[in-house]
Design a protein around this motif. Sequence first.
Motif, PDB file in Angstrom:
ATOM      1  N   ARG A  90       0.854  -1.183   0.000  1.00 42.54           N
ATOM      2  CA  ARG A  90       0.000   0.000   0.000  1.00 42.54           C
ATOM      3  C   ARG A  90       0.891   1.234   0.000  1.00 42.54           C
ATOM      4  O   ARG A  90       1.696   1.425   0.907  1.00 42.54           O
ATOM      5  N   GLN A  91       0.736   2.078  -1.019  1.00 40.44           N
ATOM      6  CA  GLN A  91       1.662   3.186  -1.206  1.00 40.44           C
ATOM      7  C   GLN A  91       0.935   4.431  -1.728  1.00 40.44           C
ATOM      8  O   GLN A  91      -0.178   4.361  -2.211  1.00 40.44           O
ATOM      9  N   TYR A  92       1.637   5.559  -1.646  1.00 35.90           N
ATOM     10  CA  TYR A  92       1.114   6.812  -2.196  1.00 35.90           C
ATOM     11  C   TYR A  92       0.972   6.713  -3.705  1.00 35.90           C
ATOM     12  O   TYR A  92       1.755   6.035  -4.371  1.00 35.90           O
ATOM     13  N   THR A  93      -0.010   7.434  -4.250  1.00 36.20           N
ATOM     14  CA  THR A  93      -0.132   7.539  -5.695  1.00 36.20           C
ATOM     15  C   THR A  93       0.906   8.531  -6.211  1.00 36.20           C
ATOM     16  O   THR A  93       1.258   9.499  -5.528  1.00 36.20           O
ATOM     17  N   PRO A  94       1.387   8.311  -7.437  1.00 31.47           N
ATOM     18  CA  PRO A  94       2.268   9.307  -8.055  1.00 31.47           C
ATOM     19  C   PRO A  94       1.637  10.700  -8.086  1.00 31.47           C
ATOM     20  O   PRO A  94       2.306  11.703  -7.863  1.00 31.47           O
ATOM     21  N   GLN A  95       0.317  10.768  -8.329  1.00 32.73           N
ATOM     22  CA  GLN A  95      -0.352  12.068  -8.342  1.00 32.73           C
ATOM     23  C   GLN A  95      -0.193  12.793  -7.011  1.00 32.73           C
ATOM     24  O   GLN A  95       0.131  13.976  -6.973  1.00 32.73           O
ATOM     25  N   PHE A  96      -0.406  12.076  -5.919  1.00 37.97           N
ATOM     26  CA  PHE A  96      -0.320  12.709  -4.602  1.00 37.97           C
ATOM     27  C   PHE A  96       1.104  13.187  -4.316  1.00 37.97           C
ATOM     28  O   PHE A  96       1.306  14.261  -3.739  1.00 37.97           O
TER      29      PHE A  96
END
Lengths: 334, 334, 334
Positions: A90-96
């Motif tokens: 579970r990881q951050y989105t590139p957009q965020f």
Amino acid sequence: QSNVTIYGIVDIGFTHYSGSEWLDNRSGIDSGLQSGSRIGFRGVEDLGNGLKASFVLEESIGVDLGTGGNYTRQAFLALSGGFGTVAAGRQYTPQFLLLGKVDPFETGTVGDINYGRGVYLNGAFAAPDTIRLNNLLAYISPSFGGFNVIAGYTRNGLGDEELTVDGADSGDAKIWAINPNYSNGPLFVGLNYHQVKIDAGDYKDKVWDLGAAYDFGPVRLSAVYGQLKTDSAVTDFKTKQWLIGASVPVGTAGKVLASYARNTIDADGAPEAKARKWALGYTHDLSKRTNLYAAYAKINTNDEADGLFSVYKGSLTTGVDYAKGLNVGIRHKF
Amino acid sequence: QSNVTIYGIVDIGFTHYSGSEWLDNRSGIDSGLQSGSRIGFRGVEDLGNGLKASFVLEESIGVDLGTGGNYTRQAFLALSGGFGTVAAGRQYTPQFLLLGKVDPFETGTVGDINYGRGVYLNGAFAAPDTIRLNNLLAYISPSFGGFNVIAGYTRNGLGDEELTVDGADSGDAKIWAINPNYSNGPLFVGLNYHQVKIDAGDYKDKVWDLGAAYDFGPVRLSAVYGQLKTDSAVTDFKTKQWLIGASVPVGTAGKVLASYARNTIDADGAPEAKARKWALGYTHDLSKRTNLYAAYAKINTNDEADGLFSVYKGSLTTGVDYAKGLNVGIRHKF
Amino acid sequence: QSNVTIYGIVDIGFTHYSGSEWLDNRSGIDSGLQSGSRIGFRGVEDLGNGLKASFVLEESIGVDLGTGGNYTRQAFLALSGGFGTVAAGRQYTPQFLLLGKVDPFETGTVGDINYGRGVYLNGAFAAPDTIRLNNLLAYISPSFGGFNVIAGYTRNGLGDEELTVDGADSGDAKIWAINPNYSNGPLFVGLNYHQVKIDAGDYKDKVWDLGAAYDFGPVRLSAVYGQLKTDSAVTDFKTKQWLIGASVPVGTAGKVLASYARNTIDADGAPEAKARKWALGYTHDLSKRTNLYAAYAKINTNDEADGLFSVYKGSLTTGVDYAKGLNVGIRHKF
């Protein structure tokens, strides 16, 4: 234990929200205003031959109520080497990650570019969480003269891979994203492109965002522009949004933050819904690890956008429409 | 903090399940394939006179989704001395500890002897969790020339001691277990016997398992045979199961794992249900703490056993019946 | 990680409850008898100029079942300096802190002054938790010649600041509390006063408690007297309660604990309900961090108080009315 580093943030402050058409003003003490309160465990192991294994397990904590127990902030295992980093979990989105670099509020407080997500990028209308994704396989390239690429793919961005009866459509989101970035001294430029596909309901998002920032010294200016196009069995619409921001150091410990943003929504056969938001903030370092902060933000909409936007941290879909918000608090990193 | 050691495992990989009569194939990223992902806290205190107090608190984490928050993996307090160890809390069953020693997959991946528990020992049909028990009082004897005994008793193996109205039957499980083991150089032999009693429904299990392993150097061979007899107000049945396994070191870092198992279920007045499972795997150490793994398993049943067995990690009772499963992943210990 | 200290308690033991009018006796293994089992993370940062930032995140753990995941024991951020300490988050009530100082059982085991809260102070009849409050802003003064003051205020003591429709009454509790204390050598005197106000149902509590203790050496004697007055749209009532306690060191490692308490409830138009409780206990240190304990308590009531009081740790409102309780266990601090 030398294999594990404990880190975290405890952030708590006073909030006041007002300007709703139908909700009472809301005052109180909330956790995680500037940065989500958390405790994390991370470690790195040198595998030899330039290869490293690392992990992050980051638990979300509500300091106002004493909530905790989920590691939905971040949980992943990564392999790094000359090829870059490959990570799964579970990881951050590139957009965020991109928005964090061009938002003067660094996605914190009511000034957050992701607050009132309707105003900005994607969140209000797309089912998938725009901040983090489950089951994400991510790749982060090395930096080539300031240039790098982040890419990600998940077949089940929302939940777990469910057990579906033969032939049934999955309600989960297939998402791929790519985010090239260029950093050189005071300059930063980044692009995000991602697609979301949900079989059930024939849902599809196409999203792109272009952001840039330049640090002139007495002021860091930044801007981002983005579009979201959604097609589904129920409705089609398109949103456009942009933000300009400034961050101004004051003395050795202070910083003034400001942003202005506009948003339009064009839904099938409906008049254009429009909103604009401005935000003003100040942070003051008491030390390297502890700072005070204050932020105020206000949203104005046309009649078509009534109830669609909010400075409140929360889902827009339930009709929360606070037009004005104030945060004053303290953040301690450990 | 010198009193506490933090440890854990982050394990994530790709899974593919197929061969169900009625479910779609399932592909995706899952956590804890070879070993359950976890973070644990443990400590030991020397009380003097050869007495030690120790504790383990071990939290289960889903790295794919960021789940966490329960310490149901292990939570206990122990006193150790010349008499051995007495421990109270939520702990592994003696049966599970025995199986881990004779299963070449060490109860991990689709090759797990406990996967498709119907195939093996107890789990599919008995209400109590066969891996861990609540409120368990356990005793582990010292080793006498390679011989030791593990014993356990709980009056409430499933939940908490509930408040029952005067005269009502408890639905919780009273369980006692004994597990003598003998280890001598390359040889291991272990026996498990346990009984489960649930007042409500007049439920009773009697279970025994006998396992052995011998490490010849180029190959470690192991075998286990077990029987489960269940009597209750609703039905009576008996299952028999055996497994043979091999573990073959390849080079300094690799190991090939293989197992073959058979299972039969004789229920009151029904024809015999039969299944056989084979599993093949490979693990490769990148370091002492990090390894890659791959495993494949397949189950075949006769018509009477249709839908009763699965290689999928999960409850059989919901009709999950994947006949084939693949796991490929990475495990990092810290 | 030098910024964080991990600490905690693992406490588990045997319990036996009896003497209920309608419940079966309850025996078993329970967690957190003398002190709630927990794991905590805390840290302090020196900000210079005599100012310090600190935090506590304390997770509740059930060692018998492996439960965990909430930080409702304590979660707050504090600033300390010459002015004292200001802290925000989920914290103990001043009342509970006072009771801990005059209860020979230090609010642990069946002897706990807060066990059978109906017998004592507030808990049985007031909606708010009397031990900890959410969203609490607390102030702890420095000590002036042995005298200090603890004060607290929360607008939302029970839950989060909810989003209410314009004009609706909040069901949450506004609470303020003040607790002056005086400590001088063997003498301790403390006063608690707090008010609870819940808009919905027009609910109001006024509570005061006066406690004192004197350590004569061979025995520490303590006493506390308190009153609770509740007015609401539904009912009005008043409770009075007092406790006397003694703590007697035995040898270098042992301590005998004893308490006797009385309680009366006067509800509108109902005859007076009366109860008395006595408790006897013993603790024995195996080391500085580990001890054994045993405690027994018994409650007697008149007919009017039937079913209102219990030595059992749990909610009275569900009709739990164990008159007798025994705890024997072990507590390990880390």
